[in-house]
Design an enzyme around this catalytic site. Structure first.
Site, short mmCIF file in Angstrom:
data_model
loop_
_atom_site.label_atom_id
_atom_site.label_comp_id
_atom_site.label_asym_id
_atom_site.label_seq_id
_atom_site.Cartn_x
_atom_site.Cartn_y
_atom_site.Cartn_z
N ASP A 144 0.84 -1.20 0.00
CA ASP A 144 0.00 0.00 0.00
C ASP A 144 0.88 1.25 0.00
OD1 ASP A 144 -2.76 1.27 0.49
OD2 ASP A 144 -1.57 2.07 2.14
N LYS A 192 1.14 4.16 -3.05
CA LYS A 192 1.03 5.60 -2.83
C LYS A 192 2.30 6.31 -3.31
CE LYS A 192 -2.12 4.87 1.02
NZ LYS A 192 -2.23 4.51 2.43
N GLY A 204 -9.10 5.89 7.78
CA GLY A 204 -10.33 6.01 8.56
C GLY A 204 -11.42 6.69 7.74
P1 NAP Z 1 -14.51 -1.45 2.30
O1 NAP Z 1 -14.90 -0.99 3.66
O2 NAP Z 1 -14.08 -2.87 2.10
O3 NAP Z 1 -15.75 -1.14 1.31
C1 NAP Z 1 -15.78 -1.57 -0.01
C2 NAP Z 1 -17.17 -1.29 -0.57
O4 NAP Z 1 -17.18 -1.62 -1.95
C3 NAP Z 1 -18.28 -2.13 0.08
O5 NAP Z 1 -19.45 -1.38 0.21
C4 NAP Z 1 -18.51 -3.26 -0.94
O6 NAP Z 1 -19.84 -3.75 -0.96
C5 NAP Z 1 -18.24 -2.55 -2.24
N1 NAP Z 1 -17.74 -3.46 -3.27
C6 NAP Z 1 -16.61 -4.17 -3.27
N2 NAP Z 1 -16.52 -4.89 -4.41
C7 NAP Z 1 -17.61 -4.59 -5.13
C8 NAP Z 1 -18.10 -5.01 -6.40
N3 NAP Z 1 -17.44 -5.91 -7.14
N4 NAP Z 1 -19.28 -4.51 -6.85
C9 NAP Z 1 -19.97 -3.62 -6.09
N5 NAP Z 1 -19.55 -3.17 -4.88
C10 NAP Z 1 -18.39 -3.67 -4.41
O7 NAP Z 1 -13.32 -0.55 1.72
P2 NAP Z 1 -12.86 0.90 2.20
O8 NAP Z 1 -11.97 0.78 3.38
O9 NAP Z 1 -14.02 1.80 2.26
O10 NAP Z 1 -11.90 1.30 0.98
C11 NAP Z 1 -12.44 1.72 -0.26
C12 NAP Z 1 -11.32 2.31 -1.11
O11 NAP Z 1 -10.77 3.42 -0.44
C13 NAP Z 1 -10.15 1.36 -1.39
O12 NAP Z 1 -9.62 1.64 -2.66
C14 NAP Z 1 -9.14 1.74 -0.32
O13 NAP Z 1 -7.82 1.44 -0.68
C15 NAP Z 1 -9.36 3.24 -0.27
N6 NAP Z 1 -8.96 3.90 0.96
C16 NAP Z 1 -9.38 3.43 2.15
C17 NAP Z 1 -9.04 4.12 3.32
C18 NAP Z 1 -9.49 3.64 4.68
O14 NAP Z 1 -9.07 4.24 5.67
N7 NAP Z 1 -10.30 2.61 4.78
C19 NAP Z 1 -8.26 5.26 3.24
C20 NAP Z 1 -7.84 5.73 1.98
C21 NAP Z 1 -8.21 5.03 0.85
P3 NAP Z 1 -20.48 -4.50 0.32
O15 NAP Z 1 -20.60 -3.42 1.38
O16 NAP Z 1 -21.78 -5.00 -0.13
O17 NAP Z 1 -19.48 -5.56 0.69
N1 HSE Z 2 -5.09 0.91 4.51
C1 HSE Z 2 -4.64 2.24 4.30
C2 HSE Z 2 -3.78 2.67 5.48
C3 HSE Z 2 -5.81 3.16 4.17
O1 HSE Z 2 -3.76 1.96 6.50
O2 HSE Z 2 -3.11 3.68 5.38
C4 HSE Z 2 -5.42 4.55 3.75
O3 HSE Z 2 -4.96 4.58 2.44
#
Ligand code: NAP
Ligand code: HSE
Length: 430
Positions: A205, A209, A306
């Site tokens: 990851d 970035k 987050g």
């Molecule tokens: P997450 O909690 O796993 O949520 C993923 C969402 O996408 C869920 O609602 C899931 O549906 C949906 N999904 C996954 N595959 C799908 C498909 N094939 N068709 C339709 N819907 C689908 O992930 P997240 O943490 O929010 O992360 C989302 C993105 O943001 C990722 O690219 C991650 O790298 C990025 N990101 C995350 C963070 C963080 O702090 N979490 C920070 C920066 C960037 P269901 O709910 O029905 O399972």
């Molecule tokens: N999984 C990633 C992290 C989310 O822990 O930094 C933010 O990109």
């Protein structure tokens, strides 16, 4: 307020970040309207499993579906937001949204690092915005800073703590003596970790970035497959403790530096001198240090993961897309950037921390120092701990030397029969 322009949104992914976005669209509606002159209507949300319980409620007019084409093919939707993660179907979704004339906002660093080139080219050709502020360092607006605020600089280097999960784990291990898997479990509970947490702890990851930052800082493509990557899996609390005794904190860093010979970049656990700002970045916080020829050294700090910090960055992009300025998605006029001239592997230099688990017998230190000296490596500090049991830790801090020389010396030592365990070696930021 003068009349608002309606901007219609389609959101793919309603998990941690998608949920944060839906919450902020409702909670911060007034601020958004005042800043953008737009009223944002969330028309469609796509998930995998619509029957799943959600902690955030959708507005009554929003349709929940499993069909991505209900966003891409809907002429009423102006901006498609991709918050699913992973390569497919995220890549096809973004491509289709662009082909249908929609601006796209995404937080998907894995996709943009590994397959971003074609998407940036498509967005550039179509005069559309492909925005990704949330993909690097969560709530820290580093992409905007590199693209716009620092456009008047030649960037020399970038280094940062870019993964909240790893930094949270290292902080918990260092300050509370937590074990690795408990700290990882907590990071997952708090919504920091990727769906596949190996991306976080194995350094991928951070590397994703870093590829995005390199593109923005230096205007070149660094092929992801060529990035040297070492994560924090298997990091021993013993090394965190010894590093502390020498006056360092262990941090997972992404580093990129432009030299006359080429671009040097990599992801490694690094011992950072405790007085440096980077050493003081704790928990899920991220930080990025940028060195430019005009601005000097710039330090950005904030929550790197987050729901709400990340959604804050997504919303900033949505407002930017709604305002509709010229798309400079890659930060350069050229939308397809040339490949980086990568510094040959034997060129970089670094000081090192090295721990040998050795049999406590006469002559070991002599042999070790002899091998190091034969490779031109000089020792800055040393200590040995513990009684004459099955093996004792012998720790050396090495002066700056060529990485290839250190690696060659350690390879030679690794076969010696006084070693009781594999050698541990980390770079040092001094
Ligand atoms: P997450 O909690 O796993 O949520 C993923 C969402 O996408 C869920 O609602 C899931 O549906 C949906 N999904 C996954 N595959 C799908 C498909 N094939 N068709 C339709 N819907 C689908 O992930 P997240 O943490 O929010 O992360 C989302 C993105 O943001 C990722 O690219 C991650 O790298 C990025 N990101 C995350 C963070 C963080 O702090 N979490 C920070 C920066 C960037 P269901 O709910 O029905 O399972
Ligand atoms: N999984 C990633 C992290 C989310 O822990 O930094 C933010 O990109």
């Amino acid at each position: 307020m003068s009349s608002l322009r309606t901007v219609t949104l389609g959101l793919a992914g309603f998990g941690t970040v998608g949920g944060g976005l839906v919450q902020l669209l409702q909670e911060n509606r007034k601020e958004l309207e005042a800043r953008s002159g737009c009223s944002f209507v969330l028309k469609t949300v796509v998930v995998r499993d619509p029957s799943r319980a959600r902690s955030v409620q959708l507005p009554p007019q929003t349709r929940l579906t499993t069909s991505l084409s209900e966003i891409t093919d809907d002429p009423e939707i102006d901006i498609a937001i991709e918050l699913m993660g992973g390569i497919e179907p995220a890549r096809s979704f973004i491509q289709s949204a662009l082909e249908h004339g929609k601006h796209v906002v995404t937080a998907n660093k894995a996709l943009l690092a590994e397959a971003g080139r074609g998407l940036f080219a498509l967005a550039g050709r179509s005069g559309l915005r492909l925005l990704y502020e949330a993909s690097v360092a969560g709530g820290i607006p580093v992409i905007q800073v590199l693209k716009d605020s620092l456009a008047g600089n030649a960037i020399h280097s970038i280094e940062g703590i870019l993964n909240g999960t790893s930094n949270f784990i290292l902080s918990e291990m260092s300050s509370k003596g937590a074990d690795f898997s408990t700290a990882l479990g907590e990071a997952q509970e708090k919504g920091y970790a990727e769906a596949d947490p190996t991306l976080d702890i194995d350094g991928f990851d951070t590397a994703h970035k870093l590829v995005l930052l390199i593109r923005l800082a230096f205007g070149v493509e660094y092929p992801f497959a060529r990035m040297p990557i070492q994560g924090i899996r298997g990091l021993d609390s013993m090394d965190i403790e010894y590093a502390r005794e020498f006056g360092y904190r262990v941090k997972l860093l992404g580093q990129a530096r432009m030299t006359e010979q080429g671009l040097e970049a990599g992801v490694y656990p690094v011992l950072v001198r405790h007085t440096y700002l980077l050493a003081r970045v704790g928990g899920a916080y991220n930080a990025v240090r940028i060195e430019g020829n005009a601005v000097g050294s710039l330090f950005l700090h904030g929550l790197g993961a987050g729901a709400l910090p990340t959604a804050s960055a997504v919303l900033g992009d949505i407002v930017a897309a709604a305002r509709g300025t010229t798309p400079f998605n890659s930060g350069f006029i050229e939308q397809v950037l040339p490949e980086a001239n990568i510094l040959p592997e034997d060129m970089p230099v670094s000081p090192y921390y090295v721990r040998f688990m050795v049999k406590d017998q006469p002559g070991v230190l002599h042999i070790l120092t002899g091998v190091l000296a034969s490779h031109g490596i000089s020792i800055a500090q040393a200590f040995q701990r513990g009684a004459r049991t099955s093996g004792v830790p012998l720790v050396l801090m090495l002066h700056e030397g060529r990485v290839s020389d250190v690696q060659a010396a350690l390879k030679e030592i690794s076969t010696m029969d006084f070693l009781c365990a594999p050698i541990v070696a980390y770079r040092v930021l001094d």
